[in-house]
Write an enzyme that holds these catalytic residues in place. Structure first.
Site, PDB file in Angstrom:
ATOM      1  N   ARG A  25       0.919  -1.201   0.070  1.00  0.00           N
ATOM      2  CA  ARG A  25      -0.172  -0.039   0.043  1.00  0.00           C
ATOM      3  C   ARG A  25       0.857   1.146  -0.072  1.00  0.00           C
ATOM      4  O   ARG A  25       0.314   2.357  -0.543  1.00  0.00           O
ATOM      5  CB  ARG A  25      -0.918   0.011   1.232  1.00  0.00           C
ATOM      6  CG  ARG A  25      -2.084  -1.037   1.040  1.00  0.00           C
ATOM      7  CD  ARG A  25      -3.025  -0.895   2.163  1.00  0.00           C
ATOM      8  NE  ARG A  25      -4.476  -1.494   1.628  1.00  0.00           N
ATOM      9  CZ  ARG A  25      -5.262  -1.765   2.697  1.00  0.00           C
ATOM     10  NH1 ARG A  25      -5.022  -1.919   3.862  1.00  0.00           N
ATOM     11  NH2 ARG A  25      -6.473  -2.360   2.164  1.00  0.00           N
ATOM     12  N   LYS A  78     -17.028 -16.152   4.357  1.00  0.00           N
ATOM     13  CA  LYS A  78     -18.376 -16.004   4.701  1.00  0.00           C
ATOM     14  C   LYS A  78     -19.007 -15.510   3.506  1.00  0.00           C
ATOM     15  O   LYS A  78     -18.971 -14.331   2.843  1.00  0.00           O
ATOM     16  CB  LYS A  78     -18.235 -15.078   5.858  1.00  0.00           C
ATOM     17  CG  LYS A  78     -18.063 -15.777   6.931  1.00  0.00           C
ATOM     18  CD  LYS A  78     -18.419 -14.692   8.362  1.00  0.00           C
ATOM     19  CE  LYS A  78     -17.956 -14.989   9.523  1.00  0.00           C
ATOM     20  NZ  LYS A  78     -17.985 -13.601  10.215  1.00  0.00           N
ATOM     21  N   GLY A  97     -12.980  -3.773   1.271  1.00  0.00           N
ATOM     22  CA  GLY A  97     -14.405  -3.484   1.513  1.00  0.00           C
ATOM     23  C   GLY A  97     -14.803  -2.429   0.387  1.00  0.00           C
ATOM     24  O   GLY A  97     -15.945  -2.267   0.189  1.00  0.00           O
ATOM     25  N   GLY A 147      -8.090  -7.923   0.772  1.00  0.00           N
ATOM     26  CA  GLY A 147      -6.875  -8.251   1.616  1.00  0.00           C
ATOM     27  C   GLY A 147      -6.350  -9.628   1.433  1.00  0.00           C
ATOM     28  O   GLY A 147      -5.006  -9.829   1.169  1.00  0.00           O
TER      29      GLY A 147
END
Ligand code: ADP
Ligand code: MG
Length: 391
Positions: free
Chosen positions: A37, A196, A372, A349
């Site tokens: 990053r 999930k 996200g 990530g």
């Protein structure tokens, strides 16, 4: 709506520019363990320095919840930036000072040490606004949060006649992901995995309106298979999501979108490197075993579909890639993406970590720095950190 960029900043020689970066990087003993990053922010930082600006950089790091936390200072990232740039970076400990040292490159401490950051507090944003003549946001990973440094601060800058624009990293993310929303080359195939299904139902739903095929892997595949009556043994399953999943599958069918779930799985009794493994049908996992990776037949099926794709979007590993014994599915799919001629984008990530671990970064055209944020953007939602920079 178009995004204002560094091209719209005008003359900045001798001006102080506030640059909101995303240095939310993994640390080990305070030092940066993965500097991807920080590397990604260099084009913006060097362009602004070359144009004669002095910079104040700021980022969040982890979740200190409005309190100072010695393990989450930005000192390590500032140090890494100094090494990468080969020039001094003056790091300033919390709290945000009233006046900055006159150095060309100053880095503030973790913005989230102040409760005003996550509260989008105009008073905190006001203190940040005092520090600079112009504002640049290059923190795509934080663009989905209405926090002070990405929302109230640019608002204040604009309200006082100062510039608020996107940096090069944010600009590129919006160009690439925006194209996936508007007019992707077809066939457009999305690969979704990870732990999930509940994290990703909204994006699956939104993608069904846009893609030609969805290839499912990871633990979320178990929930789809079990909702359809399959036997998934001890695999990770979200039973409370069966209704949602059935509705999503029905919507896909209606729209003629192909949804592929794994045919076979690599299963074991426990998540450990040396647990004995078996390749079994994904909808008939023996009692006592968990599906921990997609199997070789599934990799072949997915590779065949990917070979014809013109656009590929990937989020979420196909298995427990952290353990070598369950990483073959993720690697195989990454290789298939690399072998196709499609324009390929990967975000998330863990997905980026999996691809870096396999050394396959070069297989993708765009590695999105937002986890996200990428998903929310691809859902077609307005992100507060981006809308404020448009118009
Ligand atoms: P990303 O960060 O790329 O969005 P996620 O956070 O959604 O991805 O999911 C990554 C996690 O999913 C990894 O830690 C991986 O071990 C886990 N995972 C993938 N497949 C399985 C599986 N079959 N069973 C349990 N965990 C899984
Ligand atoms: Mg993750």
């Amino acid at each position: 709506m178009s995004l204002r960029t560094l091209d719209d900043l005008g003359e900045i020689e001798g001006h102080r520019v506030f640059v909101r970066v995303d240095f939310n990087v993994p640390l080990e003993g305070g030092a940066v363990a993965d500097d991807a990053r920080i590397l990604a922010s260099l084009p913006t930082i060097t362009e602004l320095l070359d144009r004669g600006a002095t910079l104040v950089l700021a980022s969040h790091l982890g979740r200190p919840k409005g309190k100072v936390n010695g393990a989450l200072t930005t000192h390590g990232p500032a140090e890494r930036l100094r090494e990468l740039l080969g020039r001094p970076v003056t790091w300033v400990a919390h709290p945000v000072p009233d006046t900055l040292p006159p150095d060309p490159l100053v880095m503030l401490d973790n913005l989230r040490f102040d409760p005003g950051e996550e509260a989008n507090d105009p008073a905190f944003a006001g203190r940040l606004a005092e520090l600079a003549d112009a504002y640049v946001d290059d923190a795509f990973g934080a663009a989905h949060r209405a926090h002070a440094s990405v929302s109230a601060l640019p608002e204040l800058m604009l309200a006082s006649g100062r510039s608020a624009v996107a940096g090069r990293l944010l600009q590129r993310e919006v160009e690439v992901l925006g194209e996936l929303l508007r007019d992707p080359a077809r066939p457009y195939v999305a690969i979704l995995g990870g732990a999930k299904v509940s994290d990703k139902l909204a994006v699956i739903d939104a993608l069904i309106d846009r893609v030609d095929a969805l290839l499912i892997g990871g633990a979320m595949a178990n929930t789809l298979i079990a909702a359809d009556g399959g036997e998934v043994g001890e695999s990770l399953v979200e039973r409370d999501r069966f209704d949602d999943v059935r509705a999503t599958l029905a919507k896909a069918k209606n729209k003629g979108v192909l949804i592929e779930v794994p045919q076979d799985a690599v299963a074991a009794a426990e998540i450990s490197l040396d647990a004995p493994r078996q390749t079994v049908p994904a909808a008939a996992i023996p009692r006592g075993l968990k599906a921990l990776d997609i199997g070789p037949r599934t990799v072949e099926d997915y590779a065949r579909i990917l070979a014809d794709a013109k656009t590929i979007l990937w989020n979420g590993p196909m298995g427990v890639f952290e353990l070598a014994s369950f990483s073959a599915g993720t690697r195989g799919v990454a290789e298939a993406v690399g072998a196709s001629n499609a324009f390929s984008v990967v975000g998330g990530g863990d997905s980026l970590a999996a691809i870096a671990q396999a050394g396959l970064e070069g297989s993708f055209d765009h590695l999105s720095t937002g986890g996200g944020a990428s998903l929310e953007y691809l859902e077609g939602r307005a992100l507060p950190g981006i809308t404020i920079l448009e118009g």
